[in-house]
Scaffold this motif. Structure first.
Motif, short mmCIF file in Angstrom:
data_model
loop_
_atom_site.label_atom_id
_atom_site.label_comp_id
_atom_site.label_asym_id
_atom_site.label_seq_id
_atom_site.Cartn_x
_atom_site.Cartn_y
_atom_site.Cartn_z
N LYS A 34 0.72 -1.17 0.24
CA LYS A 34 0.20 0.42 0.01
C LYS A 34 1.04 1.09 0.09
CE LYS A 34 -4.18 -1.91 2.63
NZ LYS A 34 -4.76 -1.76 3.50
N THR A 35 -0.20 2.67 -0.39
CA THR A 35 0.84 4.26 -0.40
C THR A 35 1.19 3.87 1.10
OG1 THR A 35 -0.40 4.65 -2.08
CG2 THR A 35 0.67 5.88 -1.08
N THR A 81 -0.87 10.96 -3.97
CA THR A 81 -0.72 10.12 -2.80
C THR A 81 -1.62 10.21 -1.75
OG1 THR A 81 2.16 10.60 -2.68
CG2 THR A 81 1.30 9.46 -1.33
N PHE A 82 -2.52 11.49 -1.70
CA PHE A 82 -3.36 11.06 -0.53
C PHE A 82 -4.83 10.30 -0.95
CE2 PHE A 82 -6.41 14.05 2.16
CZ PHE A 82 -6.33 13.17 3.23
N ALA A 83 -4.76 10.59 -1.87
CA ALA A 83 -6.06 9.86 -2.65
C ALA A 83 -6.13 8.86 -2.95
CB ALA A 83 -6.68 10.82 -4.09
N PHE A 89 3.85 15.78 1.84
CA PHE A 89 2.99 16.56 2.49
C PHE A 89 4.24 17.86 3.20
CE2 PHE A 89 1.52 19.01 6.59
CZ PHE A 89 0.67 19.63 6.15
N LEU A 90 5.62 17.41 3.59
CA LEU A 90 6.53 18.37 3.55
C LEU A 90 6.82 19.08 2.60
CD1 LEU A 90 8.07 16.05 6.64
CD2 LEU A 90 6.15 18.28 6.71
N VAL A 91 6.92 18.44 1.41
CA VAL A 91 7.60 19.06 0.24
C VAL A 91 6.59 20.10 -0.13
CG1 VAL A 91 8.07 18.69 -2.17
CG2 VAL A 91 8.65 17.28 -0.58
N LEU A 148 -12.49 20.02 -3.56
CA LEU A 148 -13.37 17.99 -4.20
C LEU A 148 -12.11 17.59 -3.72
CD1 LEU A 148 -15.72 18.77 -7.00
CD2 LEU A 148 -15.96 17.95 -4.58
N SER A 149 -10.59 17.31 -4.55
CA SER A 149 -9.93 16.75 -4.15
C SER A 149 -9.23 16.63 -2.71
CB SER A 149 -8.87 17.49 -5.52
OG SER A 149 -9.09 17.63 -6.37
#
Length: 223
Positions: free
Chosen positions: A48-49, A137-139, A58-60, A205-206
């Motif tokens: 999994k991711t 990546t979050f999705a 997220f930090l980038v 939405l994203s």
């Protein structure tokens, strides 16, 4: 404060809150898995991711946001706005008629106009690209950990692509308008504000779709 900051700053706090919940649950889940899971279950989890990849993207994104929005860097939005005599960029203060677009353009100094054109294909692509990498990546992270129908998974994964495409379209429209000036393109100019509105709508939405799905799934699990 520009319209972008009204959206981006609360968004960062929301994402920080959601990520905090995720990593807290992931830490507890990892301890449980290491003690009771089978080898095949552990292998499935490893494919999994990962949470570390999500945190890295997220930090980038956060670092690039701070650099491009808080500091006056070459070809950045603050530097371009200074060269425009303090006038706002179109995506920070959208207008919805061609007459308003060209009224603002007529006030742009030549140096500022050239800087704005460079901005549309340099810094104004770097920041959205970093955000796109995080949102995708979050999705993927959420879709792999929440039980939802396949069509919702597809929507979740497609939203960052559609948003990023809308951002590039907006940049292309702005670049075309700036490059043709003083010649006018009423169609492009009158559509510019709507391009910006659609872009921000898709961005919301994203962000909120995976966040809400995750929070709802967590609440259902607790109940």
């Amino acid at each position: 404060m520009p319209i972008q900051h009204f959206m981006y700053i609360p968004t960062i706090f929301l994402l920080g809150f959601v990520l905090g919940i995720m990593f807290n649950e992931r830490r507890r889940g990892t301890i449980a898995i290491n003690s009771i899971a089978t080898t095949s279950q552990k292998e499935q989890l490893n494919h999994k991711t990962s949470g570390s990849k999500l945190l890295q993207t997220f930090l980038v994104f956060l670092l690039i946001f701070v650099i491009t929005h808080m500091f006056e860097i070459p070809w950045g939005s603050k530097a371009v706005s200074q060269l425009l005599g303090g006038l706002q960029l179109f995506d920070k203060s959208p207008v919805f008629s061609s007459s308003e677009v060209y009224e603002r353009l007529s006030q742009f100094p030549a140096e500022g106009l050239n800087a704005y054109k460079r901005f549309t294909y340099t810094i104004d692509i770097v920041f959205p690209l970093s955000f796109f990498a995080f949102l995708l990546t979050f999705a993927r992270f959420v879709s792999q950990r929440v039980s939802i129908p396949k069509y919702l998974v597809n929507i979740l994964i497609c939203l960052p692509f559609v948003w990023f495409a809308s951002d590039l379209i907006e940049n292309a429209v702005i670049l075309s308008i700036l490059s043709k000036f003083p010649s006018e393109s009423e169609l492009l100019a009158s559509s510019l504000g709507f391009c910006t509105a659609i872009k921000f709508g898709l961005l919301l939405l994203s962000i909120f779709t995976p966040s809400i799905l995750f929070i709802f799934a967590r609440k259902t699990k607790i109940n």
